[in-house]
Design an enzyme around this catalytic site. Structure first.
Site, PDB file in Angstrom:
ATOM      1  N   HIS A 198       0.899  -1.502   0.479  1.00 29.50           N
ATOM      2  CA  HIS A 198       0.109  -0.007   0.000  1.00 29.50           C
ATOM      3  C   HIS A 198       1.214   1.163  -0.247  1.00 29.50           C
ATOM      4  O   HIS A 198       0.500   2.304  -0.942  1.00 29.50           O
ATOM      5  CB  HIS A 198      -1.095  -0.060   0.842  1.00 29.50           C
ATOM      6  N   GLU A 440       0.126 -13.703 -29.432  1.00 27.51           N
ATOM      7  CA  GLU A 440       1.617 -14.168 -28.848  1.00 27.51           C
ATOM      8  C   GLU A 440       1.976 -15.435 -29.536  1.00 27.51           C
ATOM      9  O   GLU A 440       2.852 -15.663 -29.274  1.00 27.51           O
ATOM     10  CB  GLU A 440       1.268 -13.870 -27.717  1.00 27.51           C
ATOM     11  N   ASP A 464       5.851 -13.315 -25.864  1.00 22.71           N
ATOM     12  CA  ASP A 464       4.980 -14.381 -25.735  1.00 22.71           C
ATOM     13  C   ASP A 464       5.912 -14.737 -26.628  1.00 22.71           C
ATOM     14  O   ASP A 464       6.578 -15.940 -27.344  1.00 22.71           O
ATOM     15  CB  ASP A 464       4.091 -14.726 -25.134  1.00 22.71           C
ATOM     16  N   CYS A 511       1.102  -4.919 -27.533  1.00 23.22           N
ATOM     17  CA  CYS A 511       1.318  -4.031 -25.990  1.00 23.22           C
ATOM     18  C   CYS A 511       2.349  -5.200 -25.181  1.00 23.22           C
ATOM     19  O   CYS A 511       2.076  -4.953 -23.632  1.00 23.22           O
ATOM     20  CB  CYS A 511      -0.382  -4.993 -25.316  1.00 23.22           C
TER      21      CYS A 511
HETATM   22  C1  PEP Z   1       3.137 -10.105 -23.882  1.00 21.06           C
HETATM   23  O1  PEP Z   1       3.118 -11.712 -24.057  1.00 21.06           O
HETATM   24  O2  PEP Z   1       3.487  -9.642 -25.057  1.00 21.06           O
HETATM   25  C2  PEP Z   1       1.876  -9.630 -23.162  1.00 21.06           C
HETATM   26  C3  PEP Z   1       2.252  -8.488 -23.433  1.00 21.06           C
HETATM   27  O3  PEP Z   1       1.381 -10.214 -22.056  1.00 21.06           O
HETATM   28  P1  PEP Z   1       2.569 -11.200 -20.673  1.00 21.06           P
HETATM   29  O4  PEP Z   1       3.443 -10.126 -20.692  1.00 21.06           O
HETATM   30  O5  PEP Z   1       1.642 -10.707 -20.003  1.00 21.06           O
HETATM   31  O6  PEP Z   1       2.393 -12.632 -21.160  1.00 21.06           O
HETATM   32 MG    MG Z   2       2.655 -12.819 -23.366  1.00 22.13          MG
END
Ligand code: PEP
Ligand code: MG
Length: 587
Positions: A198, A440, A464, A511
């Protein structure tokens, strides 16, 4: 600055909790429990002692209530924790057991209360679950307050601070951090805490440099002396030499410059020099990060990793808990998109209460969407919560680790079941809520055109995708040198995914960490991505590069880049190009 007398400068390492550098005089916030000796009182004084104890409890409650009522946002974590503190004081265990000890054993109130408190603390200490164990801190903080009130001593208070100081404490209670909001506190350092505790979250929310988990900073600190906090490196310097102070003054200056520069960019639109508009979104794990994301200029949440709801706790979160958490974020982002990723447990992400089997290759095991399709009730609980949250803003749902059409169809069928259940109960949800997938896994990239017909959007998870395409374990430091985002196979896979999405006219975002790395921004622009999601701190940096770029030039450049055979060659050509196009930037 003095060197603190005879004691030498001391550097202590802890957990970086909130960035920035603070230099100043320390303020020791004493929260230690004094030691008490067993002492009895004459029988005729018992009721007097009971009354004194009840007055101390009453005063403590009043103090906590006043602090809580000063916190404007009633849904905030602060407000809630302070309410828990009040409830603990009303709890029969703590108060009633003390009263019993005073009456039956004729104990003095401080001894009786401390005895009850220590017993409870001991029980909390033995709990394995980290979340529950941390509730022991709450108990200790309340105990300290009651005992100080009982002794008639003023409770050390942050609100009494008038000069800018750095707070040194064993731990800070929510009552303390609530007061930091209104006090000239430059930063703080605590013995306990983690990045997700926190106090750490509060420090980040307030933008105050902080280091937690220092273990013995309260032992090493001798009041009054000077302190430096480096919240980025997780370092605390006690009794710094004048030379060290100068060094950190420089560091603070450059940090503030960076923040100012970033703040300027966070408000500007992401438009290239030839007029192409991109959307930059933030990746978050906790609802508390939403404000920081907005401040950094995030136009939405591109990846909300929900597995953190499952960590460090005994029970699987209820549908209501999921719902309330998502709703908080969605409402903060008003009409801006919030992409909630369904549970992605397994691989490098573990939860304490879900027992995943020990597997030889967890990254390729029964995880993420595979696990959810096996445990449909756990899955559906989350799906119903996301659907319920969808009426409060622009919510999108995203499945992780989709390897083919069969899985996508199966997952969508479970969403339909969840919708039917809500309809039956007459609970509202957005019927148009987009349902997309993370791309991914290389198999998904290869059939991007087919998946694009049945998914509402794509988000490329390069963390990934690179791991699976290059067969490089993303958490194994021995092969990390082979983890190459610029590998031609990776770039081709990305191009294929983007083209698949564009042909089907569905949005495509990225992402993975690659999206937030300014070195790759020009390449991603050239590959045709128009939405990137990253850690909020990177948004202004990436935006700066994109605003200086010309999109058709980037596209042409990347076309040539894809003809080269190795990541090393591509990297060299890219760096040379970036030096030419952005001579004032450092990559
Ligand atoms: C990824 O695999 O690129 C991703 C954004 O997810 P994570 O890092 O949570 O596996
Ligand atoms: Mg991932």
């Amino acid at each position: 600055m003095t060197d603190g007398g005879r004691l030498k400068m001391k550097v202590i390492r802890g957990i970086p909790a909130s960035g920035g550098v603070a230099i100043g005089r320390g303020f020791f916030l004493n929260r230690a429990l004094s030691s008490y000796v067993q002492s009895a009182i004459p029988r005729e004084k018992v009721e007097e002692e009971v009354a004194a104890f009840q007055r101390a409890v009453g005063r403590s409650k009043e103090q906590i209530r006043t602090i809580r009522d000063g916190v404007k946002d009633h849904s905030s974590e602060h407000h809630q924790i302070l309410s828990v503190h009040l409830a603990l004081l009303e709890d029969s265990m703590l108060v009633d057991q003390t009263l019993r000890l005073i009456r039956e054993n004729q104990y003095k109130a401080d001894w009786a209360f401390n005895k009850v408190l220590q017993n409870l603390l001991e029980t909390f200490h033995r709990i394995e679950d980290q979340y529950l164990r941390e509730r022991g801190h709450d108990l200790r903080q309340i105990g300290h307050r009651v005992l100080e009130n009982l002794a008639g001593r003023p409770v050390d208070s942050i609100s009494s601070i008038r000069e800018p100081v750095i707070v040194i404490a064993h731990d800070l209670s929510p009552a303390d951090t609530a007061q930091i909001l209104k006090s000239p506190v430059l930063g703080f350092a605590t013995d306990v805490g983690s990045r997700t505790s926190h106090t750490a979250i509060t420090a980040r929310t307030l933008g105050i440099p902080a280091v937690v988990g220092l273990e013995k900073v309260t032992d090493e600190y001798h009041e009054p002396e000077d302190v430096i906090i480096d919240g980025e490196e997780g370092i605390v310097v006690l009794r710094p030499t004048p030379e060290t102070v100068r060094e950190y003054q420089e560091k603070r200056k450059s940090y503030l410059l960076r923040v100012r520069e970033m703040a300027r960019y966070s408000r500007l639109p992401t438009v290239t020099r030839d007029g192409k508009t991109l959307r930059l979104h933030a990746n978050i794990e906790f609802p508390e990060e939403a404000d920081g994301a907005l401040r950094s200029g995030a136009e939405g949440i591109g990846l909300y990793r929900t597995e953190f709801l499952f960590l460090n706790r005994k029970e699987i979160p209820t549908e209501e808990e999921h719902f309330q958490t998502y709703r908080r974020v969605v409402e903060k982002f008003a009409k801006r998109p919030v992409t909630i990723r369904t549970l992605d447990l397994g691989g490098d992400k573990f939860a304490s209460q879900i027992e995943l089997a020990d597997e030889m290759n967890p990254a390729m095991g029964l995880r993420a969407i595979r696990f959810c399709l096996r445990e449909k009730e756990v899955f559906k609980q989350q799906l119903r919560a996301i659907l319920r949250a969808s009426v409060y803003g622009d919510v999108r749902m995203m499945f992780p680790m989709i390897s083919g059409l069969g899985e996508l169809r199966e997952a969508k069928a479970v969403v339909e079941e969840a919708k039917a259940e809500l309809r039956k109960k007459k609970v509202a949800y957005n019927k148009e809520m987009p349902v997309g997938i993370m791309v991914e896994i290389p198999s998904a990239a290869m059939i991007a055109d087919l998946l694009a017909r049945e998914a509402d959007f794509f988000s490329i998870g390069t963390n990934d995708l690179i791991q699976y395409a290059l067969a490089i374990d993303r958490v194994n430091e021995h092969v990390s040198y082979l983890y190459e985002p610029l590998h031609p196979a990776v770039l081709r896979l990305i191009r294929r995914i983007v083209e698949g999405a564009q042909d089907a006219r569905i949005p495509v975002s990225m992402c993975g960490e690659m999206a937030g790395e300014p070195l790759y921004s020009y390449v991603l622009l050239g590959l045709g991505l128009d939405e990137l999601s990253m850690n909020a701190m990177s948004i202004p940096l990436v935006k700066r590069i994109l605003r200086k770029s010309v999109s058709y030039e980037a596209k042409e450049f990347v076309g040539g880049l894809l003809k080269h055979g190795t990541a090393a060659e591509i990297g060299k050509i890219l760096r040379k190009k970036l030096e030419d196009v952005f001579p004032e930037e450092r990559f």
